[in-house]
Every structure is written in structure tokens, then in C-alpha cells.
Enzyme design. Structure first.
Site, PDB file in Angstrom:
ATOM      1  N   GLU A 280     -23.837  24.765  16.293  1.00 21.38           N
ATOM      2  CA  GLU A 280     -24.112  24.347  17.667  1.00 21.38           C
ATOM      3  C   GLU A 280     -24.536  25.517  18.547  1.00 21.38           C
ATOM      4  O   GLU A 280     -25.257  25.337  19.525  1.00 21.38           O
ATOM      5  CB  GLU A 280     -22.863  23.672  18.268  1.00 21.38           C
ATOM      6  CG  GLU A 280     -23.126  22.235  18.655  1.00 21.38           C
ATOM      7  CD  GLU A 280     -21.889  21.488  19.152  1.00 21.38           C
ATOM      8  OE1 GLU A 280     -21.711  20.370  18.700  1.00 21.38           O
ATOM      9  OE2 GLU A 280     -21.131  22.013  19.974  1.00 21.38           O
ATOM     10  N   HIS A 301     -18.445  23.445  -9.500  1.00 18.63           N
ATOM     11  CA  HIS A 301     -18.732  22.333 -10.414  1.00 18.63           C
ATOM     12  C   HIS A 301     -19.515  21.235  -9.705  1.00 18.63           C
ATOM     13  O   HIS A 301     -19.614  20.119 -10.201  1.00 18.63           O
ATOM     14  CB  HIS A 301     -17.423  21.814 -11.010  1.00 18.63           C
ATOM     15  CG  HIS A 301     -16.676  22.890 -11.749  1.00 18.63           C
ATOM     16  ND1 HIS A 301     -16.733  23.030 -13.117  1.00 18.63           N
ATOM     17  CD2 HIS A 301     -15.941  23.936 -11.286  1.00 18.63           C
ATOM     18  CE1 HIS A 301     -16.020  24.093 -13.478  1.00 18.63           C
ATOM     19  NE2 HIS A 301     -15.533  24.664 -12.381  1.00 18.63           N
ATOM     20  N   LYS A 416     -26.876  10.699  21.812  1.00 14.73           N
ATOM     21  CA  LYS A 416     -26.019   9.982  22.766  1.00 14.73           C
ATOM     22  C   LYS A 416     -26.851   9.039  23.623  1.00 14.73           C
ATOM     23  O   LYS A 416     -26.477   7.893  23.854  1.00 14.73           O
ATOM     24  CB  LYS A 416     -25.277  10.973  23.679  1.00 14.73           C
ATOM     25  CG  LYS A 416     -24.204  11.747  22.983  1.00 14.73           C
ATOM     26  CD  LYS A 416     -23.426  12.585  23.986  1.00 14.73           C
ATOM     27  CE  LYS A 416     -22.569  13.608  23.296  1.00 14.73           C
ATOM     28  NZ  LYS A 416     -22.027  14.607  24.201  1.00 14.73           N
TER      29      LYS A 416
HETATM   30  O1  PA5 Z   1     -18.527  22.714  21.416  1.00 17.42           O
HETATM   31  C1  PA5 Z   1     -18.731  21.779  22.172  1.00 17.42           C
HETATM   32  O2  PA5 Z   1     -18.938  21.944  23.385  1.00 17.42           O
HETATM   33  C2  PA5 Z   1     -18.737  20.348  21.666  1.00 17.42           C
HETATM   34  O3  PA5 Z   1     -18.598  20.300  20.280  1.00 17.42           O
HETATM   35  C3  PA5 Z   1     -17.604  19.557  22.298  1.00 17.42           C
HETATM   36  O4  PA5 Z   1     -16.374  20.175  22.007  1.00 17.42           O
HETATM   37  C4  PA5 Z   1     -17.566  18.111  21.797  1.00 17.42           C
HETATM   38  O5  PA5 Z   1     -18.804  17.494  22.017  1.00 17.42           O
HETATM   39  C5  PA5 Z   1     -16.477  17.318  22.524  1.00 17.42           C
HETATM   40  O6  PA5 Z   1     -16.695  17.334  23.905  1.00 17.42           O
HETATM   41  P1  PA5 Z   1     -15.559  16.951  24.920  1.00 17.42           P
HETATM   42  O7  PA5 Z   1     -14.442  17.906  24.777  1.00 17.42           O
HETATM   43  O8  PA5 Z   1     -16.196  17.016  26.261  1.00 17.42           O
HETATM   44  O9  PA5 Z   1     -15.095  15.551  24.569  1.00 17.42           O
END
Ligand code: PA5
Length: 444
Positions: A280, A301, A416
Site C-alpha cells: 500500500e 513444496h 469502494k
Molecule cells: O493502511 C491503511 O490506511 C489501510 O489499510 C486502513 O488501515 C484500512 O483500510 C482500514 O481503514 P479504517 O481503519 O479507516 O477502517
């Protein structure tokens, strides 16, 4: 020192090509992180967080955790992505594979598979249980839906007072639906600091409360992170910069996928957390190293053939724990020797595992896969704290080397928007029309 890097299995030709240049550039990136002038500079709260975490705060987390442990056999941690993976990574790295440390921690809201909640709800009906609901935005669909379902179930089982006695919310100080709900129902809450993004939040209550509920020492976890924080920011020639420079050097040489390999049965979720952190943070603007992970020797494996012999765009980062908390079993002598294993009698399983690791690293390297070796002092929680901080610092420096903003995630919005349109959420009517047209065109 808890972590050292061995780059003997990265060829000199590659090291000479870009490594020293990246290391020299890295000093500027570290400065821009430290003085908060880099891209994404409103999300740098994680840098100083471990050393700023005081005893009173950790005592409060432990007190809340003990209350939940006292009145529950099971605690459900609701969250997704950065709001769940850090806690799970630490818990799974410390927990006995066959029993819980006084309180079972289970997870929800980390996917939408309908059968999961059916099974979980049935399981919880026979237990005393509580909920920790985690969402920084307070609006993420997966955890919000799981929380709606599970809190109604909780209230049915234990009465309305359960919202105060058996639920803790971890969210923003003022924004989001979870904050509104928590305030309206008088739930105990902890705040996620504004300047700490989800995947960098393991040392906030997001990670600390579930880890404490699972019965593990959050003070030791933070102590490890503090030690690594000091080690990294006190000098520019440090392990995080070294690892970031190596990764980018390998990328420049065509190694576009990094495989994080472990030989430890409790490491799997650290790999999952690591993939989210790097995926990310770096995967944007058409750039990034694709993060993959394998549990070895298990995956030799399944994925071993590809790593040895497939597309040569891989490099491997192997994590080695120099000492384990558990004493390895000895291999006995057996006079019949029908299984022909007496050549190993007297040795232990650690000896076999280490040799499997060295054999595999050499084989993969000969097959054209450069190997970075990360050596960790041991597999205790303090070292895991140091390791997670080390990965976060590396990720920030490495992302800046790639010239991306490591602290945003614009790409995750696309699915989303489509999902809300298809679910006919009010406000997404125009997007639904677009999707209908696209489906017609693609015959999908
Ligand atoms: O690293 C990040 O920002 C994302 O992976 C969020 O943690 C994830 O989308 C969850 O978001 P939230 O804590 O707002 O529910």
C-alpha cells in the site's frame, strides 16, 4: 543490536550499480522524514511514537485488557488492513500454536465472506465474549457491517449494558460513524492519532490493546521499537537505510518482486502485515516492488519450483531468528532405522531447519535470485517490536527513493466506489449508471 543485514548473496555487480548512490540519497530522505518536509508529512506521527509512549498510557491499555480478559473467554477484534494486521502479526508471532494465553482472540470485519460470520456467531453463542472494534475512519464497510451484526448479537446475549462493559472502540477523536456510535452508547474508547496512518499504527491502541488482551507484554514490544527507533534515527548509516537501498538497487536491476521468506512457524502474519505495509505504501503511480511472502520449508513444496526456476524478476529477503524461545526437539536414534534417518540422530530440529535455510538460499541464489538475509537476535516480543519498527522506517525511506508518497493509498478507493454503486448506496447513482454501461460494453 537486534537486527543485522547480510548482503553476501547480492552480487557485487548489483551492489556497485546503484547501492552506494541510493545510500547517499537516503540520508536526505531520512532528513526530510525527521524534519517532516517529505511527501505525506502529515502522517509521520509513527516516527517518534514508541519513545513518546509513557508508562501511564501502557498501564491504561493493560487495565482495559485485563477487564476484557476477566469477563471474556473470547475477544473479537473487528478491523481490516492496518486496523487488524499489526495486532494479528504480533499475537500470532508469540502465541502457542495449540493453546491460548488465557483469552482467545478471534477476528472479524477483515473480509465479507458471509459464511464466516455465520460460523463465528454460532461459536460465540456458547461463550462469554467481548468486542474491540477498530476503524480509524470509522466508516470502512467490512468492519462496520461486522460490528453492527456482532454488537446486536452481544446485546441480545448480555443485555444493553454490554455496550459499556464488553465493547471497546478504537477510532478517530471526533470524526466517523464509529466515534458517534461509541459516544452515543457510552463505550470505552481509545483514539488513533491523526498523524498515524493505518498500516503504521501497530504501536497505537490499534495494535496494543488486542496484543495485551491476548496476554502479551506490550511494554516489551514498545521497548524493542524504542531501541530500533534510536538506532535508526541516531545515524544515517543504519539498517533501515541499508535495506531500503538494497531493495531499490535490486529493482533497478529488474527484480520487481520481493519474496519475504521465513523458516519460523509463527511468522506467517508478520509476512501478511509486511505485504500490506509495502504494497500500500509503494505500489502507486505505476511504480513499486510487488511484495510476496512464503513460509518455508512448507512453500518449497508449492512455490519452490517457481522461485528456483521461473521468471527471473524475483529477489528474496530471508528472515532468520538466531535464537528461539522454544528448545528444539532432539532427533532420536532408532535401531531399526527403517526410515533411514539415523544419520541425523543426536541432532535437533533447529539444526535441520538452519541447514534447509542455507541450502535453499544457496540454491535460489545460484538460480538467479539475489538473497538479502535479515538476522534477528531472537523471536521474542521485544525483537518483534524492533522488527516492525525497522520495516516501517525502511518502507518510508524506500518509498521516498521510489519518488512516491508512502503514506497515502488513493488506489484503494476505486473498488469502494464501484462496490457502493453496485450496493445502491445513496449518492452513487451516477457511478451505477457508468458501471451499467461498462458491463454492457464488456458483456460482464
Ligand atoms: O493502511 C491503511 O490506511 C489501510 O489499510 C486502513 O488501515 C484500512 O483500510 C482500514 O481503514 P479504517 O481503519 O479507516 O477502517
Amino acid at each position: 543490536m537486534k537486527i543485522t543485514i547480510d548482503k553476501s548473496l547480492v552480487s557485487n555487480r548489483m551492489v556497485d550499480s546503484h547501492y552506494h548512490r541510493y545510500k547517499a540519497m537516503g540520508a536526505d530522505f531520512m532528513k526530510s522524514l525527521a524534519d517532516k518536509t517529505c511527501a505525506g508529512n502529515d502522517f509521520l506521527g509513527w516516527i517518534d511514537l514508541p519513545a513518546q509512549t509513557d508508562k501511564e498510557f501502557l498501564d491504561e491499555i493493560n487495565e482495559t485488557a485485563n477487564k476484557l480478559r476477566t469477563n471474556s473467554e473470547v475477544v473479537v477484534v473487528i478491523g481490516i488492513g492496518g486496523s487488524y494486521l499489526g495486532a494479528r502479526a504480533v499475537i500470532e508471532s508469540q502465541k502457542n500454536s495449540f493453546k491460548d494465553n488465557g483469552c482467545e482472540v478471534v477476528y472479524a470485519g477483515h473480509q465479507l465472506s458471509p459464511g464466516y460470520l455465520t460460523e463465528l456467531t454460532t461459536y460465540l453463542r456458547t461463550k462469554k465474549w467481548s468486542i474491540i472494534s477498530i476503524s480509524k475512519s470509522g466508516t470502512t464497510t467490512e468492519p462496520a457491517l461486522a460490528f453492527r451484526h456482532l454488537r446486536l448479537e452481544l446485546v441480545e446475549q448480555f443485555g444493553e449494558n454490554a455496550m459499556k462493559e464488553r465493547v471497546v472502540a478504537i477510532t478517530d477523536a471526533s470524526k466517523g460513524a464509529l466515534r458517534q456510535l461509541a459516544d452515543a452508547k457510552g463505550m470505552k474508547t481509545f483514539v488513533i492519532p491523526d498523524d498515524v496512518g493505518g498500516r503504521f499504527s501497530v504501536f497505537t491502541p490499534v495494535g496494543l490493546l488486542p496484543i495485551a488482551v491476548a496476554g502479551f507484554d506490550i511494554k516489551a514490544l514498545i521497548a524493542g521499537a524504542v531501541e530500533m527507533q534510536k538506532q535508526i534515527w541516531s545515524k544515517t548509516d543504519n539498517v533501515a537505510l541499508e535495506y531500503a537501498a538494497l531493495r531499490n538497487t535490486l529493482l533497478q536491476n529488474g527484480h520487481t518482486t520481493e519474496v519475504l521468506a521465513n523458516y519460523h512457524h509463527k511468522f506467517h502474519y508478520i509476512g501478511e502485515w509486511w505485504k500490506q505495509l509495502f504494497g500500500e505504501s509503494e505500489g502507486k503511480d505505476g511504480k513499486g516492488i510487488f511484495p510476496a511472502s512464503v513460509d518455508l520449508t512448507t512453500d518449497l513444496h508449492s512455490m519452490g519450483q517457481y522461485i528456483q526456476d521461473g521468471n527471473r524478476n524475483l529477489f528474496e529477503t530471508v528472515v532468520k531468528f538466531e535464537n528461539g524461545q522454544l528448545k528444539p526437539e532432539k532427533i532420536s536414534r532408532n535401531d531399526e532405522n527403517l526410515d533411514k534417518l539415523n544419520y541425523l540422530s543426536g541432532k535437533d530440529f533447529g539444526f535441520v531447519n538452519n541447514n534447509a535455510m542455507e541450502a535453499t538460499m544457496l540454491a535460489h541464489n545460484s538460480g538467479g535470485v539475489p538473497n538479502i538475509l535479515l538476522k534477528l537476535k531472537d523471536d521474542g516480543i521485544e525483537t518483534v517490536g524492533a522488527l516492525l519498527y525497522f520495516f516501517m522506517a525502511t518502507c518510508a525511506i524506500s518509498g521516498l527513493m521510489l519518488q512516491v508518497n508512502p503514506f497515502d493509498q488513493p488506489g484503494v478507493e476505486d473498488y469502494k466506489t464501484n462496490m457502493f454503486a453496485l450496493l445502491e448506496k445513496p449518492g452513487f447513482e451516477a457511478q451505477l449508471e457508468e458501471i451499467k454501461k461498462l458491463r454492457q460494453k464488456l458483456k460482464f
